[in-house]
Design an enzyme around this catalytic site. Structure first.
Site, PDB file in Angstrom:
ATOM      1  N   ARG A  50      10.307   2.257   0.416  1.00  0.00           N
ATOM      2  CA  ARG A  50       9.722   2.836   1.639  1.00  0.00           C
ATOM      3  C   ARG A  50       9.887   1.811   2.762  1.00  0.00           C
ATOM      4  O   ARG A  50       9.088   0.896   2.906  1.00  0.00           O
ATOM      5  CB  ARG A  50       8.242   3.189   1.431  1.00  0.00           C
ATOM      6  N   HIS A  76      10.575  -5.070   5.760  1.00  0.00           N
ATOM      7  CA  HIS A  76      11.231  -6.372   5.814  1.00  0.00           C
ATOM      8  C   HIS A  76      12.681  -6.342   5.364  1.00  0.00           C
ATOM      9  O   HIS A  76      13.482  -7.121   5.822  1.00  0.00           O
ATOM     10  CB  HIS A  76      10.446  -7.379   4.966  1.00  0.00           C
ATOM     11  N   ASP A 105       1.652  -2.687  -3.107  1.00  0.00           N
ATOM     12  CA  ASP A 105       2.821  -2.640  -2.228  1.00  0.00           C
ATOM     13  C   ASP A 105       2.514  -3.170  -0.828  1.00  0.00           C
ATOM     14  O   ASP A 105       1.392  -3.035  -0.332  1.00  0.00           O
ATOM     15  CB  ASP A 105       3.339  -1.202  -2.105  1.00  0.00           C
ATOM     16  N   TYR A 161      11.959  -2.493  -2.454  1.00  0.00           N
ATOM     17  CA  TYR A 161      10.965  -1.469  -2.118  1.00  0.00           C
ATOM     18  C   TYR A 161      11.614  -0.325  -1.347  1.00  0.00           C
ATOM     19  O   TYR A 161      12.375  -0.540  -0.403  1.00  0.00           O
ATOM     20  CB  TYR A 161       9.843  -2.081  -1.287  1.00  0.00           C
ATOM     21  N   GLU A 211      -0.536  -1.060  -8.445  1.00  0.00           N
ATOM     22  CA  GLU A 211      -0.895   0.364  -8.371  1.00  0.00           C
ATOM     23  C   GLU A 211      -0.598   1.139  -9.636  1.00  0.00           C
ATOM     24  O   GLU A 211      -1.362   2.005 -10.042  1.00  0.00           O
ATOM     25  CB  GLU A 211      -0.138   1.080  -7.225  1.00  0.00           C
ATOM     26  N   ASP A 234       2.788  -2.246   2.307  1.00  0.00           N
ATOM     27  CA  ASP A 234       2.818  -1.299   3.409  1.00  0.00           C
ATOM     28  C   ASP A 234       1.375  -0.889   3.658  1.00  0.00           C
ATOM     29  O   ASP A 234       0.444  -1.448   3.061  1.00  0.00           O
ATOM     30  CB  ASP A 234       3.721  -0.090   3.109  1.00  0.00           C
ATOM     31  N   GLU A 238      -0.379   1.802   2.928  1.00  0.00           N
ATOM     32  CA  GLU A 238      -1.083   2.368   1.778  1.00  0.00           C
ATOM     33  C   GLU A 238      -1.414   1.276   0.764  1.00  0.00           C
ATOM     34  O   GLU A 238      -2.520   1.233   0.224  1.00  0.00           O
ATOM     35  CB  GLU A 238      -0.235   3.463   1.121  1.00  0.00           C
TER      36      GLU A 238
END
Length: 694
Positions: free
Chosen positions: A308, A353, A80, A306, A7, A82, A84
């Site tokens: 989030r 996770h 990522d 990560y 990203e 997730d 998004e």
């Protein structure tokens, strides 16, 4: 050669350092497709088909990615893990596969380290379409609520307003709390304190402060002593007692265990309390630490996992590394006797996770401080300390309980003490703890009453929300997810629905009250925390494949659309408030209108007459210059808004940008929001502004 797409350019730079010449790493710069800004973009009559567009700011980069992907046979999507990130990977595949068939691989990782990246490349997977559908469902729901409800607010309240599926529920929490405070009526109650001198053998006399907790062995409740008359009568009875002794003198060892490692919500809460960071600032800095930092004598590396996440789980590898570090650096006494395993209590942590932790515990914050910005160091130190503490031994406290009674056992006075005997995990992770040291006192020691002191108390209203307490409440209700907490709050600030005072408390503004009240009265489900939480659960079920996208959207939208049609006819436009003032331009009456930025004076014949005048609006932020007045909103003769001290002309402090209540960490001046809604220091000479200019 393989093309790897992530990203952000920062993430790309870090990953590029781990891969050899066979890989080219590029950035998508976030989402490359989205709903159009100028229209709904969702066909509600055709199973909610989405009209995706490439945003203007992304077109140039999409062209570059297409060109670079043209000759690559393998494209690795490393966004990522997730919803998004999965959606970005999906859209990249959709766009880059339009020219010719290619071999797409999806890889995921929780930390940006060489080992994690190489392991991920060995174990690619397909794009998870359930996750993509969950992101799509959230985006559609938010678009439907925002684009359908906002025009109603423009028509019935004021132009420029907006409603949101989650933001409106969060706003109602803040508004309801403010109303509780406004309607609160303090209740009187009294507490009685006693000062005793303790005599024991040949020791020196000891003085102990106590509180009356029982009368005739019945525990006193808060309102048992309701007024001064009752308190005085009890005091008089106590003073008649001449024989007192210690009836309880107990000491107990209490263990305090470390807290679980950080998840997004708890990191934002702790960073707000300990560092004074907003939720948005915390996530921005955490993103930098995750995506990669240059460390002297090491390759560029992501320092944390990560950021989030809803999971408190720690990998076995991380736990082993933590325990090895503790034993080597602190000794076995500081190492927990067994592995501390934290389990997720909530069903909301399906996608996540691991907790937020350092990728390598041997990167000690103090040792790499010079490689980090001051804010990066503060946040990394917090994450490092909390994670390491999870595998350290418990702190040991000694709690003391002293009870003193008269000979007839009518009155019981109590004192409690706590001292730290062994710091354990507190050696690295500081917590709010108060030590109260009591003198050494023994059972049956004689006590001599020195003083009886009744004190008047009043109940206090509930506290206003801070960003930290609001995030905790949202999480407790199941509203929002790790990626949405910060944007929810930031949206409320941008819409001018709330402000932050000098104590960082969230205060709803008049326009926030108006929006929340209209939605509460006419669209109760939209602002109901339980309904909003239920919708979040349904999105989770889509993500896990238990529910389908279209039926979920239909179940929400069909009754919503019907209700919306009814309310357009039913709700009357908010009437202007009448005043006794006369318009200086045309001679008609002046009224008070409610606009996007609050109330203002206007000619009753608007738009025929364009007279308006600002009503001083307090921001509830203390003036940093005189420390007495409050910063209020004013307008220049040319109708430009500025902010100055309410004590003008005695105090001439003024600033152009809307104050946020934050203080500049460099020069101590107030921070303000500029016209692009970016926070900056109000002091033009501050080095932070000079850097921005250059």
């Amino acid at each position: 050669m393989s093309l790897v797409i992530v990203e952000s350019p920062t993430k790309a730079k870090t990953i590029k350092g781990f891969l050899g010449s066979k890989y080219r790493v590029e950035s998508s710069f976030g989402h490359i497709r989205d709903l159009p800004k100028s229209s709904l973009g969702v066909d509600v009559k055709k199973d909610f088909q989405i009209k995706y567009v490439i945003p203007q700011k992304a077109k140039k980069n999409v062209k570059v990615l297409k060109e670079k992907a043209k000759n690559e046979k393998e494209i690795i999507l490393a966004t990522d893990e997730d919803r998004e990130g999965e959606a970005i990977a999906y859209h990249l595949k959709e766009i880059l596969s339009q020219n010719r068939a290619k071999n797409f691989k999806r890889i995921v990782f929780h930390e940006i380290t060489k080992e994690a990246i190489l392991e991920a490349i060995k174990n690619p997977r397909d794009i998870d379409l359930n996750l993509v559908d969950a992101q799509k469902a959230r985006r559609i729901l938010d678009r439907l609520v925002g684009y359908k409800l906002s025009p109603l607010l423009w028509k019935k309240i004021a132009s420029g307003l907006s409603a949101g599926r989650v933001q409106s529920a969060a706003l109602k929490l803040i508004v309801d709390r403010e109303r509780e405070i406004q309607n609160f009526k303090p209740e009187e109650y009294w507490e009685i304190f006693g000062l005793f001198k303790i005599q024991h053998c040949d020791d020196n006399d000891k003085i102990i402060k106590t509180q009356l907790t029982k009368i005739n062995q019945q525990k006193l409740k808060q309102f048992d002593i309701k007024n001064k008359e009752m308190a005085v009568k009890i005091k008089e009875k106590i003073l008649l007692k001449d024989l007192w002794e210690v009836v309880i003198a107990e000491k107990k060892e209490i263990l305090k265990n470390p807290l679980p490692p950080y998840i997004t919500a708890t990191l934002q809460q702790d960073a707000a309390y300990k560092l004074g960071f907003s939720a948005q600032k915390t996530m921005l800095i955490a993103q930098q630490l995750y995506e990669g930092v240059n460390i002297k004598n090491y390759e560029r590396i992501g320092l944390i996992t990560y950021m989030r996440t809803d999971s408190v789980h720690l990998s076995q590898k991380a736990i082993s590394q933590f325990r090895d570090f503790i034993e080597k650096n602190f000794g076995k006494r500081y190492l927990a006797s067994s592995l501390r395993i934290f389990k997720n209590k909530s069903k909301l942590s399906q996608e996540a996770h691991e907790a937020i932790r350092p990728t390598n515990i041997y990167f000690v914050p103090e040792n790499i401080k010079s490689d980090l910005t001051p804010d990066q160091y503060k946040l990394y130190n917090l994450i490092w300390s909390r994670a390491l503490a999870t595998q350290m031994s418990s702190a040991i406290f000694e709690n003391t309980l002293i009870n003193i009674e008269d000979a007839q056992r009518e009155f019981t006075f109590e004192a409690k003490g706590q001292i730290l005997k062994f710091e354990g995990f507190l050696k690295v992770y500081q917590m709010r703890l108060k030590e109260t040291v009591l003198p050494e006192i023994f059972l049956s020691d004689k006590a001599q009453l020195q003083e009886v002191n009744p004190q008047q108390k009043f109940t206090k209203p509930p506290a206003r929300f801070t960003e930290s307490s609001l995030i905790k409440t949202l999480k407790d209700f199941g509203i929002g997810r790790p990626s949405t907490y910060a944007p929810i709050i930031e949206t409320l600030f941008k819409r001018q629905y709330i402000i932050k005072d000098e104590n960082k408390k969230l205060i709803p503004q008049e326009i926030g009250f108006a929006v929340s009240d209209l939605l509460s009265n006419h669209f109760p489900q939209i602002v109901d925390v339980n309904f909003t939480a239920h919708m979040e659960d349904e999105l989770d079920e889509i993500a896990s494949g238990k529910k389908s996208l279209i039926p979920t959207l239909k179940n929400f939208y069909e009754p919503f659309e019907k209700l919306l049609e009814e309310k357009y006819k039913e709700i009357e436009k908010k009437e202007d408030e009448k005043t006794d003032r006369i318009c200086p331009k045309c001679g008609n009456f002046v009224v008070i209108k409610l606009g996007r930025f609050g109330k203002f004076y206007s000619c009753s014949k608007y738009p025929e007459c364009d007279f308006t005048e600002n009503i001083l609006v307090s921001t509830h932020i203390k003036c940093p210059q005189c420390k007495v007045g409050e910063i209020v909103e004013r307008k220049t003769r040319r109708k430009k808004i500025f902010y100055s001290c309410s004590r003008y002309p005695d105090c001439k402090y003024a600033m152009w940008d809307k104050p946020t209540g934050h203080i500049c960490s460099v020069c101590g001046a107030l921070m303000g929001l500029n016209r692009w809604k970016k926070e900056k220091c109000s002091n033009k000479e501050c080095s932070t502004n000079l850097k921005t200019k250059s």
